[in-house]
Design an enzyme around this catalytic site. Structure first.
Site, PDB file in Angstrom:
ATOM      1  N   HIS A 121       0.164   7.864  -1.005  1.00 17.07           N
ATOM      2  CA  HIS A 121      -1.234   8.302  -1.017  1.00 17.07           C
ATOM      3  C   HIS A 121      -1.407   9.705  -0.426  1.00 17.07           C
ATOM      4  CE1 HIS A 121      -1.403   6.655   3.206  1.00 17.07           C
ATOM      5  NE2 HIS A 121      -2.208   7.691   3.362  1.00 17.07           N
ATOM      6  N   ASP A 151       3.731   2.188  -1.145  1.00 19.32           N
ATOM      7  CA  ASP A 151       3.138   3.431  -0.644  1.00 19.32           C
ATOM      8  C   ASP A 151       4.187   4.367  -0.044  1.00 19.32           C
ATOM      9  OD1 ASP A 151       1.090   5.216  -0.276  1.00 19.32           O
ATOM     10  OD2 ASP A 151       0.432   4.375   1.622  1.00 19.32           O
ATOM     11  N   SER A 225      -0.435   9.522   8.493  1.00 20.53           N
ATOM     12  CA  SER A 225       0.159   8.866   7.330  1.00 20.53           C
ATOM     13  C   SER A 225       1.430   9.599   6.902  1.00 20.53           C
ATOM     14  CB  SER A 225      -0.830   8.844   6.169  1.00 20.53           C
ATOM     15  OG  SER A 225      -1.921   8.010   6.448  1.00 20.53           O
TER      16      SER A 225
END
Length: 466
Positions: A121, A151, A225
């Site tokens: 993402h 992911d 992230s």
């Protein structure tokens, strides 16, 4: 003079008596030791630690210093066109503008020649990717491959020097309560280090049960992230992925993709170009008290087999309906996520040791895994299969099934339009997966008509009455 001498003698004599009395009445009586006190019938039976002295606090400095140099800042540059206005376009020729959007996250260098792992993402829909090292040097990055399901994305930069990198640790050896360190770039602050403990393992955050995360209470915020989760030895044991929060900021729950799964994904992308997904070749249910009662069995935990894939190794070794899987590779199985957390690190043809219960007796067999296949369902000359994540993203839909084959003679003239189209709904009900479609088809009696809503291969919306 005599009075003075007599008074001095009396003082010395009194002092001697006092000293002698003290030694007789106090020093000769031993003071009770801790051991004696513990044995007294009037004391509480408290236990003392066998560890000499208090434990020293964990030192994170070396692990943190080694990690920050291998964590990078990832910038995602994408371009979008604003919607055009028909009036402005007619009078002034205005057709909208192209606007640049910038996304940011973190990444981890895993080889000295510039391979970097991050979250999918973080780099999704990128037109350009840029990586900034901890020493502020910036490089253009190339996307090698992604696994949207877990992911994970793999990038590559071409640097003119050997880069610092992290070695993989074994995430299976993590223990609840173990200290971990999270390093990333939240809020554009480079090399931010936070600490916490492992709160849970094999945490599932998807409805499908295909994901398996490490949960920590290390402070993770937007921008973390793709960053590193390491143990106190500085080994990479996870890739920070997301937080659980209503506000979008950290509130105590953070999640990371385990290093063993990440490593397997990266190796697959480099060797095969895509992720090799392996399955056991069985389908069934997670057991609990209610399901066990309905099935009239005593076992209340494990994986109850309802069906076995034809010609799979699971069928060849004799697994059958009614068997209850309790362990795989000696690891307890209570939920579907427990199975996936093991299989996510395996490839087709790998063998696993399956322990199962049949008729009250425990058995163990070695089973070779098979490649995961798209689930299919057929009805009245139409065949459907589930849409991949890449296709859903390309089509901008989050539901539906792909039409793979049309054998119904009534629709032969439209075969080219219908095949590779998307089934959206059955009798007005949106279709999410093949299991739901099969359930809806099974409810239809022979004389009943059925309405399908379909997007054709050319993109037209079609309604079919079967």
């Amino acid at each position: 003079m005599k009075k003075t001498i007599s008074l001095l003698f009396l003082c010395i004599f009194s002092g001697a008596i006092t000293l002698g009395g003290y030694k007789y009445f106090f020093e000769n009586k031993s003071i009770p030791t801790l051991e004696q006190t513990a044995n007294s019938e009037h004391t509480l039976p408290l236990k003392t630690s066998s560890i000499a002295g208090s434990a020293a606090p964990t030192d994170f400095t070396q692990a943190a210093e080694n990690t920050v140099n291998a964590v990078v800042h990832v910038k995602n540059l994408s371009y979008t066109r604003t919607r055009s206005n028909s009036l402005l376009e007619f009078f002034y020729g205005y057709k909208g503008e192209t606007q640049a959007q910038v996304g940011m996250g973190s990444g981890v260098i895993i080889t000295e020649d510039g391979y970097i792992v991050t979250n999918n993402h973080v780099i999704a829909n990128a037109s350009e990717l840029e990586v900034t090292l901890n020493d502020n040097q910036t490089y253009k990055a190339k996307l090698i491959g992604t696994d949207k399901q877990m992911d994970i994305a793999l990038l590559k930069i071409e640097a003119d020097k050997k880069l610092p990198y992290l070695v993989f640790g074994d995430s299976d050896n993590l223990r609840l309560g173990e200290w971990v360190i999270a390093v990333g770039n939240p809020f554009n602050l480079t090399s931010t280090v936070t600490t916490g403990i492992v709160s849970a393992k094999a945490r599932n955050l998807s409805k499908s049960g295909i994901q398996s995360f490490i949960q920590t209470d290390a402070v993770i915020n937007p921008g973390n992230s793709g960053g590193a989760l390491v143990n106190t030895r500085g080994e990479l044991i996870g890739i920070n992925t997301m937080i659980s929060s209503n506000t979008g900021s950290y509130v105590g729950y953070a999640f990371a993709v385990p290093s063993n799964i990440t490593k397997k994904i990266i190796e697959d992308l480099l060797e095969y170009g895509d992720v090799q997904q392996a399955v056991l070749g069985v389908s069934g249910l997670e057991l609990n008290n209610l399901i066990a009662k309905d099935l009239k069995i005593e076992q209340t935990h494990g994986f109850y087999i309802q069906d076995v894939v034809k010609q799979s190794d699971a069928e060849k070794v004799g697994l059958t309906k009614g068997d209850i899987i309790t362990q795989i590779n000696s690891k307890p199985i209570k939920t579907f996520v427990d199975i996936k957390s093991i299989l996510n690190t395996k490839r087709p043809q790998d063998k696993v040791e399956v322990t199962y219960i049949r008729n009250g007796q425990s058995k163990t067999d070695m089973v070779a895994l098979i490649k995961a296949q798209s689930q299919q369902v057929s009805y009245n000359g139409f065949e459907f299969e589930e849409i991949t994540e890449q296709e859903r993203e390309r089509l901008k839909i989050n539901y539906g099934l792909k039409i793979t084959k049309v054998d119904n003679p009534n629709y032969a003239p439209y075969k080219d339009e219908l095949e590779q189209g998307i089934l959206l709904s059955i009798n007005g009900q949106r279709v999410q997966n093949t299991a739901q479609a099969k359930m809806l088809f099974d409810k239809i009696v022979n004389s009943q008509k059925i309405k399908l809503e379909v997007i054709s291969s050319s993109g037209e919306l079609i309604r079919i009455l079967l």
